[in-house]
Design an enzyme around this catalytic site. Sequence first.
Site: not given
Length: 220
Positions: A13, A88, A127, A161, A172
């Site tokens: 996203k 969400r 990431r 992160r 998640r």
Amino acid sequence: MNLILLGPPGAGKGTQAKLIEDSRKIVQLSTGDMLRAAVAAGSDIGQKAKAVMERGELVSDGIVIDIISERIDEPDSQAGFILDGFPRTVAQAEALDTLLAEKGKVLDAVIEMRADDDKLVERITGRFTCGNCGEGYHDVYKRPAREGICDKCGATEFKRRADDNAETVRSRLEAYHAQTKPLITYYGDRGKLSSVDGLASIDDVEKQIEEVLNGIGSNE
Ligand code: ADP
Ligand code: ADP
Ligand code: ZN
């Protein structure tokens, strides 16, 4: 043009929102980025959100709805926006419908980025981002052109992160399946939903989204 990018963590996203920002001159509104900024600033909201985010659970609807409502009123949102990571939950989607109606705005499209859980774990654990400009990278799929140097701004500091670890990723993904997935039906029922294959390459996903965006307005 006002859009939602809908999809599980790691679906791409943020990556695609940045590309749409450049191509369409509209602004990315990422509730995750806003919450991380609040945590870093140590604000009231940040203090409430920190532990919840570290567990990989969802921050309360009220907090994110207030944040996004204020952000949509800012001058740079007036030409259009890409909601990334919001809504969400169904409650957030309903609140968004109400606040857009109050503000006299319309939602042009919701683009679902489909990807399966196994691939998402790899996406998320690989990431990292530029510590200066926030440009997104991946250990395997998107390395800087020159090792250790940001393509966009030349900085040499990168960050990862706290919640991008295999254990939190599982929570998640659970939150996504239980609380966010119902939005696919929510927007499908309202005729707003398009889907793209999030497992394709970054360039290919960009092309699929471009096709969806080019179709907007043609039937208005
Ligand atoms: P999200 O915002 O949905 O959580 P990101 O855009 O941050 O996802 O992407 C997660 C990771 O996967 C990042 O490291 C990014 O560079 C990488 N990535 C994004 N899209 C693709 C893609 N289509 N193919 C391979 N890797 C991708
Ligand atoms: P990703 O797309 O990789 O899941 P985000 O940056 O969108 O990550 O979100 C990181 C965390 O911030 C989420 O796990 C959640 O705790 C919180 N968060 C972000 N957006 C929302 C939202 N709309 N509602 C509730 N919590 C949110
Ligand atoms: Zn940079």
